[in-house]
Scaffold this active site. Structure first.
Site, PDB file in Angstrom:
ATOM      1  N   GLU A 148     -47.476  -5.057  41.940  1.00  0.00           N
ATOM      2  CA  GLU A 148     -46.714  -4.888  40.699  1.00  0.00           C
ATOM      3  C   GLU A 148     -46.985  -6.109  39.832  1.00  0.00           C
ATOM      4  OE1 GLU A 148     -42.317  -5.692  39.288  1.00  0.00           O
ATOM      5  OE2 GLU A 148     -42.351  -4.163  40.869  1.00  0.00           O
ATOM      6  N   CYS A 169     -41.003  -9.195  34.202  1.00  0.00           N
ATOM      7  CA  CYS A 169     -42.169  -8.313  34.084  1.00  0.00           C
ATOM      8  C   CYS A 169     -41.932  -7.248  33.021  1.00  0.00           C
ATOM      9  CB  CYS A 169     -42.456  -7.637  35.426  1.00  0.00           C
ATOM     10  SG  CYS A 169     -42.806  -8.781  36.767  1.00  0.00           S
TER      11      CYS A 169
END
Length: 988
Positions: free
Chosen positions: A743, A777
């Site tokens: 990720e 993120c």
């Protein structure tokens, strides 16, 4: 200041029982119902005007397609600046409804049939219309716009205060016992400029009202004004208590002085639950000014919301202030205006109880109990009862006349006319109309809120218009407690299988204090660094432990992880303090992260128990087929510093739940939090050998771990560059092909069209781009604004960003702390320097409140094209681009960047939002909200393209990648034939 009211998070039934005991013997409900019955019958026999709320809801219930379309159009259409978007919005909403079927007797139905139903003929469906189509669409939009403006006229007394005063004068000619409280429409201030504008609006309104107020009358009989504190300060929040008291109180006092000199009443409107203590502090400070400087003035007051579980204590506290200061207040009792928002907030925050009643009749009980208390405090409170419920009105009149207390009733302008037409036939009763004043486009949020409140099936206004609801049912007694909340408690939000993590309301002193005490006693311990040579030993030990851990029943593994979750819940204050100290988290972010880690442990443990049960598969007779999931072996878990507890815990929990062992390398900046987590897991029952922690740099320990013999897979969260290095390293290995779960980040965009509400956009942008110092993120990096609203939105975003407090994250009032280290700071400064040369600064960055290393204030720069934003920058730096034309073409430009993590969409065009979501190659799409804070099991999180490999963390498919799939097929007919088949057959 210390809290004066009890916690709002109490058992609902206990609170209701207390309220009922206080009403015992004080109210004869059957008699009140008898008194109210003639009012109801008269209203049903002679309905209110066709534009009244009751009639509107009867024609178009909000549960119907037509009612929803009308509500959406009323909320958005008037603010859309460009014709193309107005056409799209109108087509989208009216295309879902059939206004032509409404042929009722009222004028609104005839208007709808004549104007709104034309959309079916002219508005585009599924593509761009031709010239004639456009001409027809514009005509229909104009008719729809006019219909919405007419609707607005019924719920706004005037577009300015002079017009409103004229309308009030005309209304009094028809009904002499009317009074007015004028409300200057508008959202809460996001910027100082907003607050200044609202302050001037209030000043001008008070001056205008004063000019028309006769001298020598009692203040109760004069008109007045209602003010919203959140409109007068851009940071009217409990975290900004000192600023509010220093800056807001003097501003409001100028309004109070002005009202006192004119002998008008000034009421502070109610706000959300988390602002109640703050509002009370402001009210008490102003009351002390009144006592010292204007003690003869009896027009100062406060609105109180009966749906709050501590409403009665609020009444008692305000009465105590009045007695202490020898003042008399005018207090408005309302049912409440933000019920759905309070419920959602309690669920999202995992609070122990709801701060509002979940049964409508419980709110009614609270209202009556508060009414009794207000009437009993008639020496220091002039009570004002805002209600459209005929039964409640009759009950109040009964209680007031029993003790001889003076009072007044209140209703909303445009609502309740029918009931009050009958009630005010009694000349002894008076009613004050709460009257919005402002432009019709400013009405939107107010009107939609009123529609939702009064259009609910359980509301009196809705049932009054529904003649199928009998008189006995409509006026039935509310004086009984329901055995349980109408909604599952926040802890039970996810059902019996998974308990929601418990959160903290930082506005509550009792919840905040343990966190502050933990911070005072928490230091960041030194975690020894591992050497590359330590990696092989840790992996070997974990491989050895794999056989025992993987053979442990999945139910036992799950129980251990849930025990760790419970321990983490108990240790929440300490873990939050450690996050503040080591990772520079603000308090809100720290609490959210601990809760996410708890949720990962509980969610993955239950998912593993479900997924890892053997599954029988269909097949031919005489054969059994079974699919099983097993752990793969030892996983390398490499986690980042931006979520050093939640992501670390999520990776480790997923691997352990599925029977794998783990060697975990945390970010080198945050090893102490990781070690604390490992200690909790070991204490809960995870074998020490099954979970090993290695602290070191990525270049040494991380690289060695990825290359170590015996690793069965790698799960990594971090930069795309490092993910590529890991993928190449795994690909170059001899032996098994190993899975990589990666990720990474993204150039995350938010697409805003001209139907979006600027205040909501500003809130979402500030939260998404600048919260956590932009170090998420999922954080917003690229804001795409429709050119028709870009200037206004940027002004609001810039003003809101300048109000953020940058400084020490250990302070409750800090919004933006420092970035993680000097390297991150230097990277950001270089990027900002380039933008200062190549782009246009949208607003000057705010000066940090205090001198701390690595502080980067929020800032934004306007670029020319989407393609100009080619690199993710991890910090509070936002890029802005303007757009026009086809929004799907803009989505294609965003897709072409190659990232695919998060996308925000701000639009009121439902079909557009769905089309954008379908077109975007993005892992997580958020419509009309912020883009951060994905919740485990609710918003599974993860991207595609340059943003990750999938599967999504916190989702139902995540654990599968940690497992090996094995099938066992047995030919059961091998020995002597298929006995089962033969036993069930008709053998000849």
């Amino acid at each position: 200041m210390p809290q004066r009211l009890p916690t709002p998070y109490r058992d609902e039934n206990e609170v209701v029982a207390h309220r009922l005991s206080g009403l015992a013997g004080a109210l004869d409900w059957p008699a009140a119902a008898v008194a109210a019955a003639p009012w109801v019958e008269a209203v049903r026999k002679h309905p209110p005007p066709f534009w009244a709320m009751e009639t509107l809801l009867k024609e178009y219930p909000i549960s119907s397609s037509e009612g929803l379309a009308l509500m959406r159009l009323a909320e958005a259409l008037l603010r859309v600046p460009d014709a193309e978007t107005a056409i799209a919005l109108t087509a989208d909403q009216l295309g879902r409804a059939d206004f032509g079927q409404h042929g009722g007797e009222s004028s609104i139905a005839r208007l709808s049939s004549a104007a709104l139903s034309l959309s079916k003929r002219f508005l585009p469906e599924g593509g761009e219309p031709g010239l004639m189509g456009k001409l027809g669409a514009r005509t229909v939009v104009a008719a729809t716009l006019r219909a919405v403006q007419l609707l607005g006229r019924q719920f706004v007394l005037g577009q300015d205060i002079e017009e409103a005063l004229d309308e009030a004068k005309d209304a009094r000619r028809e009904q002499a016992n009317l009074r007015f409280s004028f409300d200057m429409l508008g959202e809460g201030a996001r910027t100082q400029a907003d607050a200044d504008r609202y302050l001037e609006s209030y000043r001008a309104a008070i001056a205008a009202i004063a000019q028309r107020t006769p001298a020598g009358r009692a203040v109760e009989t004069n008109d007045g004004i209602s003010i919203k504190l959140s409109a007068l300060h851009p940071r009217y929040e409990f975290t900004q208590h000192a600023r509010v008291m220093d800056e807001l109180v003097p501003r409001v006092w100028t309004l109070c002085e002005q009202a006192a000199r004119a002998n008008l009443n000034l009421t502070i409107d109610a706000e959300e639950v988390d602002r109640l203590e703050l509002s009370l502090d402001v009210f008490e400070a102003l009351a002390e000014h009144v006592a010292a400087q204007q003690p003869q003035w009896q027009g100062f007051g406060l609105a109180m919301q009966a749906y709050q579980t501590r409403a009665l204590e609020l009444v008692e506290h305000v009465a105590a202030i009045g007695r202490r200061l020898k003042l008399r207040f005018m207090c408005r009792l309302v049912k409440g205006a933000y019920w759905d928002g309070e419920v959602k907030r309690a669920q999202e925050m995992g609070l122990p109880h709801y701060p509002v009643f979940t049964h409508k009749h419980h709110t009614d009980i609270s209202y009556l109990a508060c009414a009794r208390a207000l009437l009993a405090a008639n020496d220091v409170i002039y009570p004002q009862f805002a209600t459209h419920n005929a039964g409640t009105i009759a009950a109040i009149v009964q209680m007031a006349r029993a003790n001889g207390a003076s009072f007044e009733l209140q209703r909303l302008h445009g609502m309740g006319q029918g009931v009050y037409r009958e009630v005010l036939r009694d000349p002894r009763l008076a009613c004050r109309v709460y009257a919005p004043v402002g432009r019709h486009r400013d009405l939107l949020a107010y009107l939609v809120r009123r529609l939702l409140e009064n259009g609910a099936n359980s509301s009196f206004v809705h049932q009054l218009a529904d003649e199928s609801v009998g008189l006995r049912e409509l006026l039935r007694s509310p004086l009984h407690a329901s055995p349980a909340p109408a909604l599952p408690l926040p802890a039970d939000l996810y059902g019996p299988s998974r308990r929601n993590s418990g959160g903290v309301d930082l506005a509550e002193e009792a919840m905040l204090d343990p966190l502050l005490r933990a911070l005072a006693s928490t230091t960041v311990p030194v975690v020894p660094m591992a050497e590359p040579g330590d990696v092989a030993a840790a992996v070997a030990a974990a491989r050895t432990a794999f056989a025992g851990w993987s053979s442990t029943p999945v139910e036992r593994r799950g129980a251990i992880l849930r025990e760790a979750a419970d321990a983490m819940q108990r240790e929440l204050p300490h873990l939050c303090a450690l996050l503040v100290r080591e990772a520079f988290k603000t308090w809100g972010d720290a609490v959210a992260e601990v809760r996410e880690a708890i949720d990962f442990l509980r969610y993955y443990s239950r998912q593993a128990e479900r997924l890892m049960q053997p599954e029988s598969l269909p097949g031919p007779t005489g054969e059994s087929n079974e699919l099983r999931l097993e752990g793969r072996g030892t996983w390398a878990c490499i986690s980042p510093w931006n979520f050093p507890l939640a992501i670390f815990t999520g990776q480790v929990a997923a691997a352990l739940a599925t029977g794998n062992t783990v060697v975990a390398k945390p970010a080198e900046q945050t090893p102490a939090i990781a070690r604390e987590t490992v200690t909790l897991l070991h204490a809960a029952g995870v074998p020490v050998a099954a979970l090993r922690l290695l602290h070191g740099t990525g270049e040494t320990v991380g690289a060695a771990l990825v290359k170590a013999d015996g690793i069965a897979g790698v799960v990594f969260t971090g930069s795309t560059e490092v993910a590529r290095l890991i993928a190449r390293s795994l690909a170059d290995r001899d032996g098994p092909i190993l899975p990589l779960i990666a990720e990474t980040g993204g150039i995350n965009a938010m697409l805003v069209d001209s139907t979006a509400l600027p205040e909501q956009v500003a809130d979402a942008v500030v939260q998404s781009a600048f919260r956590s110092a932009g170090q998420r993120c999922s954080a917003l990096r690229l804001l795409c604004l429709h050119e028709g609203i870009a200037d206004a939105v940027l002004e609001m975003v810039g003003g809101a960003a300048r109000e953020l407090a940058c400084g020490d994250p250990g302070r409750l009032d800090t919004d933006v702390g420092p970035v993680i280290d000097a390297t991150a700071y230097d990277n950001l400064r270089r990027h900002v320097g380039r933008l200062q040369r190549e782009a246009r600064a949208c607003f000057p960055p705010a000066a940090p409140r205090e001198a701390l290393p690595n502080l980067v204030p929020p800032q934004a720069f306007e670029v020319k094209r989407v393609a100009d934003v080619a690199q993710e920058v991890f910090g509070p730096v936002l890029h802005v681009v303007r757009w026009s034309g086809d929004p799907l073409a803009l989505v294609d430009e965003i897709n072409s960047l190659g990232w695919g993590l998060t996308l925000g969409v701000q639009t009121r065009i439902d079909s557009r939002a769905q089309a954008i979501a379908a077109r975007a190659r993005i892992g997580n799409v958020y419509v009309n909200r912020n883009m951060i804070g994905a919740v485990v099991g609710v918003q599974p999180f993860g991207g595609e393209g340059l943003s990750g490999t999938g599967p999504k963390a916190g989702g139902p498919h995540y654990l599968l990648r940690f497992c090996a799939e094995r099938t066992v097929t047995v030919n059961t007919a091998a020995a002597g034939g298929n006995v089962a088949l033969l036993a069930g057959a008709a053998v000849q």
